[in-house]
Write an enzyme that holds these catalytic residues in place. Structure first.
Site, PDB file in Angstrom:
ATOM      1  N   GLN A 102      28.403 -17.821 -10.247  1.00 56.70           N
ATOM      2  CA  GLN A 102      27.381 -17.150  -9.441  1.00 56.70           C
ATOM      3  C   GLN A 102      26.952 -18.070  -8.308  1.00 56.70           C
ATOM      4  O   GLN A 102      26.729 -19.265  -8.511  1.00 56.70           O
ATOM      5  CB  GLN A 102      26.160 -16.803 -10.301  1.00 56.70           C
ATOM      6  CG  GLN A 102      25.093 -16.025  -9.537  1.00 56.70           C
ATOM      7  CD  GLN A 102      23.849 -15.775 -10.360  1.00 56.70           C
ATOM      8  OE1 GLN A 102      23.030 -16.673 -10.518  1.00 56.70           O
ATOM      9  NE2 GLN A 102      23.710 -14.577 -10.902  1.00 56.70           N
ATOM     10  N   TYR A 180      15.212 -14.790  -5.398  1.00 62.52           N
ATOM     11  CA  TYR A 180      16.097 -15.585  -4.568  1.00 62.52           C
ATOM     12  C   TYR A 180      16.228 -14.924  -3.194  1.00 62.52           C
ATOM     13  O   TYR A 180      15.744 -13.810  -2.968  1.00 62.52           O
ATOM     14  CB  TYR A 180      17.430 -15.781  -5.270  1.00 62.52           C
ATOM     15  CG  TYR A 180      17.263 -16.576  -6.553  1.00 62.52           C
ATOM     16  CD1 TYR A 180      16.913 -17.918  -6.507  1.00 62.52           C
ATOM     17  CD2 TYR A 180      17.396 -15.978  -7.800  1.00 62.52           C
ATOM     18  CE1 TYR A 180      16.723 -18.654  -7.667  1.00 62.52           C
ATOM     19  CE2 TYR A 180      17.204 -16.706  -8.975  1.00 62.52           C
ATOM     20  CZ  TYR A 180      16.866 -18.040  -8.893  1.00 62.52           C
ATOM     21  OH  TYR A 180      16.661 -18.764 -10.041  1.00 62.52           O
ATOM     22  N   CYS A 352      11.874 -16.107 -28.052  1.00 65.71           N
ATOM     23  CA  CYS A 352      10.627 -16.862 -27.928  1.00 65.71           C
ATOM     24  C   CYS A 352      10.487 -17.490 -26.548  1.00 65.71           C
ATOM     25  O   CYS A 352       9.412 -17.974 -26.186  1.00 65.71           O
ATOM     26  CB  CYS A 352      10.555 -17.946 -28.997  1.00 65.71           C
ATOM     27  SG  CYS A 352      11.882 -19.187 -28.865  1.00 65.71           S
ATOM     28  N   ALA A 404      10.891 -27.422 -39.910  1.00 65.14           N
ATOM     29  CA  ALA A 404      11.442 -28.776 -39.828  1.00 65.14           C
ATOM     30  C   ALA A 404      12.023 -29.213 -41.164  1.00 65.14           C
ATOM     31  O   ALA A 404      13.136 -29.743 -41.231  1.00 65.14           O
ATOM     32  CB  ALA A 404      10.360 -29.762 -39.367  1.00 65.14           C
ATOM     33  N   GLN A 431       3.968 -22.682 -41.349  1.00 65.61           N
ATOM     34  CA  GLN A 431       3.259 -21.973 -40.272  1.00 65.61           C
ATOM     35  C   GLN A 431       4.110 -20.860 -39.672  1.00 65.61           C
ATOM     36  O   GLN A 431       3.580 -19.915 -39.088  1.00 65.61           O
ATOM     37  CB  GLN A 431       2.871 -22.965 -39.171  1.00 65.61           C
ATOM     38  CG  GLN A 431       1.809 -23.967 -39.575  1.00 65.61           C
ATOM     39  CD  GLN A 431       0.476 -23.300 -39.879  1.00 65.61           C
ATOM     40  OE1 GLN A 431       0.011 -22.433 -39.155  1.00 65.61           O
ATOM     41  NE2 GLN A 431      -0.134 -23.701 -40.981  1.00 65.61           N
TER      42      GLN A 431
END
Length: 656
Positions: A102, A180, A352, A404, A431
């Protein structure tokens, strides 16, 4: 089981034959060497996606105009860059895919990526556009291009296309989308010219038509040209689909061989890189409308990671090819797995948008500017992070079953270590379990937990749930190595009333553990605060947010695409936001805050705290000097994002 027949049918763009309908679209990686040359790391990255089964790989934007180039991107403003690009085209071909590059003129974009300071010497970067229209940050007015400027850009971009062909690629793509230069000429928001390059749709498209005609003269009739364009700017007064359809016809008449339909200008990039809050294939309707008006193939893009959704798009005639971008960052083997009937083994992208943080320089690694992926720690480290057998198997205790800990345990076990994983809750996830309960995230985020748990089972990690590990337990077990991944705990506030019964944590609201009543004040305006306010507002609650800083700001900023989407939801729901408003006191019936130097009382049935996380590193401190090797990873080191948790788990798993 649904068959993926259309997805793996051969297709053609001009005279170029492609083995299937899967396109890897151009995505900036910032992996060039700082002087515009392709690196070995770049080659390995693209080769892995070709080997993984994509039929067509479009290499990220290259800069054919010297004054438009950016550090860490690919440059192509003279022939000296061709030899390295030849190595890249060969690597893609050797691994079974066709390839394009591109080409882009960045126009006003250099301000956005914040990379101008990377050079240690003065470098002229021309922030220009079709008109001197204020755009981007306050005070930024691009230089209005003269007709000679336009002619020079057309010449240099067409020369770039000639270099792409000389480097052995199979096609070239011109970038006329997003903010762009070419897209700015197309949009009435940014193009206010009154000459032959502004005004009507035909005049605003003229620069692209002249570029196509000159390029065709240089590369000949058989080398395919693809044009990427917006189906919509998604901004009032900008390009809408009706104009895009007309432009598509003009570009086709001028000789483009395929159209690649994206969306957004600066200010609406949530449509350029749609997050977990958007449905799959959210831009397909734009490609479908264009396809009805042209005779050349149309490529669709925009959160398409499920091969079965891609199959339906093709089967229903909405597009001719499907671009899978972030999905191929997460799993380069996605096409092969889908073709072989192993779709359940695909490492799903969770949208995300952490991959965009690297491009903005927000990931604190030695490769500060490179793209990173939450679910794929090996991204842009292909061949560098292979899992090799341990030279000496060890007994390893991993303490903490969040991302982790699970990633570390799985890698360690696959390398031959004897691994026990301990988690104090009754399930794994830490979490991430809370994050996965947010409605927009449930389906996608849970795929990461499931994959990690499956990996633990396959590698025979011994998992101990409902076990609160103490230093005494560790000493009794006598491990060779302890990996501490104990995470963090929600922060509180130091103010009167913080212990009141009407004060709850955001995590408990998300998990459905508390009843908040009707009037709610959310303390904290970062991502978690915005999310919990959105959840409660959609339940019909009367919600206010108070925050120490501007909404979304406190330390590193959230992904702007996610921020914009959440911000709009809060606006639409009537959520009141009070920035720069520290809490003075919490009472049974509400909150006193200091707002613009004045005391303000906000009535509330419940006060929800979303003020961040603090590290839980007590065990790590207690183990000092008691175990031969101790490693700390994840939030117990410093509260951060899932990307860092997964990255550190992967790295420690390979290091021990």
């Amino acid at each position: 089981m649904q068959q993926l027949k259309r997805l793996f049918e051969p297709g053609k763009i001009g005279r170029l034959e492609l083995k299937n309908r899967i396109v890897m679209p151009p995505m900036g990686t910032r992996s060039a060497d700082g002087m515009g040359y392709i690196t070995r790391r770049s080659i390995n990255y693209y080769a892995a996606r070709a080997k993984g089964g994509a039929g067509f790989v479009i290499v990220e934007s290259a800069d054919p105009v010297r004054e438009s180039r950016l550090p860490m991107d690919i440059w192509l403003y003279d022939d000296s860059f061709i030899p390295r690009l030849k190595e890249l085209s060969k690597a893609i071909h050797d691994n079974g895919a066709k390839a394009a590059v591109q080409l882009v003129h960045r126009g006003i974009q250099p301000y956005r990526v914040g990379q101008l300071q990377l050079f240690n010497r003065p470098v002229k970067i021309d922030i220009c556009g079709p008109s001197a229209v204020p755009y981007g940050p306050p005070g930024l007015v691009p230089r209005e291009m003269s007709k000679k400027d336009i002619s020079d850009v057309i010449e240099q971009m067409s020369e770039g296309a000639r270099r792409v062909k000389d480097a052995g690629f199979d096609a070239v793509e011109f970038h006329g989308a997003h903010t762009y230069l070419l897209a700015c000429f197309f949009s009435p928001l940014t193009n206010r010219r009154t000459d032959e390059y502004g005004g009507s749709i035909e005049k605003r498209t003229r620069i692209a038509i002249e570029l196509l005609l000159l390029t065709r003269k240089k590369i000949g009739p058989d080398f395919p040209i693809i044009f990427r364009m917006n189906g919509s700017d998604y901004l009032p007064g900008g390009v809408e689909i009706e104009e895009a359809v007309k432009r598509a016809s003009l570009l086709t008449q001028a000789g483009t061989d395929a159209l690649h339909i994206s969306a957004s200008l600066e200010g609406s990039t949530e449509w350029q890189e749609p997050s977990y809050m958007y449905p799959s294939g959210t831009l397909v309707h734009l490609a479908e409308a264009v396809k009805k008006a042209v005779t050349v193939p149309v490529i669709t893009v925009g959160k398409i990671g499920d091969p079965f959704i891609a199959e339906d798009i093709l089967k229903n005639g909405k597009a001719d090819f499907v671009a899978m971008g972030r999905a191929l960052l997460a799993d380069p083997e996605l096409p092969n797995k889908a073709r072989e009937g192993r779709a359940s083994d695909i490492r799903n992208c969770i949208y995300c948008n952490n991959c965009l943080r690297g491009r903005r320089g927000e990931v604190p690694t030695g490769d500060r500017w490179q793209t990173r992926c939450t679910v794929n720690p090996e991204l842009l480290r292909e061949g560098e992070m292979d899992i090799r057998p341990a030279s000496k198997p060890k007994k390893v205790m991993v303490i903490g079953g969040g991302l982790a800990g699970m990633e570390a345990a799985g890698v360690l076990a696959r390398r031959g270590h004897r691994v026990d994983l301990y988690e104090k809750q009754d399930s794994l996830g830490g979490q991430w379990t809370v994050a996965s309960r947010v409605d927009d995230k449930k389906e996608l985020y849970s795929t990461l937990t499931k994959r990690l748990i499956k990996g633990l089972e396959e590698s025979k990690v011994a998992v101990h749930l409902k076990t609160d590990v103490t230093a005494g337990l560790v000493e009794k077990a006598k491990p060779d190595v302890v990996v501490v991944a104990t995470g963090g705990t929600p922060k509180g506030l130091d103010c009167p009333g913080i212990s009141g019964r009407n004060v709850v944590q955001a995590n408990d609201v998300i998990m459905g553990k508390v009843d908040v009543g009707h009037k709610v004040v959310v303390v904290g305006g970062r991502l978690t605060g915005m999310e919990v306010a959105d959840i409660l507002a959609r339940q019909g609650k009367q919600v206010s947010i108070v925050t120490l800083n501007a909404l979304g700001q406190n330390g590193s900023p959230p992904d702007p695409n996610i921020f914009r989407t959440l911000r709009q939801r809060l606006i639409d729901a009537g959520v009141a936001v009070f920035p720069y408003s520290p809490v003075r006191e919490i009472r049974d019936d509400g909150v006193y805050v200091n707002n613009a130097g004045h005391l303000l009382f906000l009535g509330a049935d419940t006060v929800v705290l979303a003020v961040g996380v603090q590290s839980d590193n007590r065990l790590a401190q207690e183990l000092e000097g008691k175990v031969p090797e101790v490693y700390c990873i994840g939030d117990c080191v410093q509260p951060r994002d899932a990307l860092e948790a997964m990255q550190e788990g992967a790295e420690v798993g390979r290091r021990i």
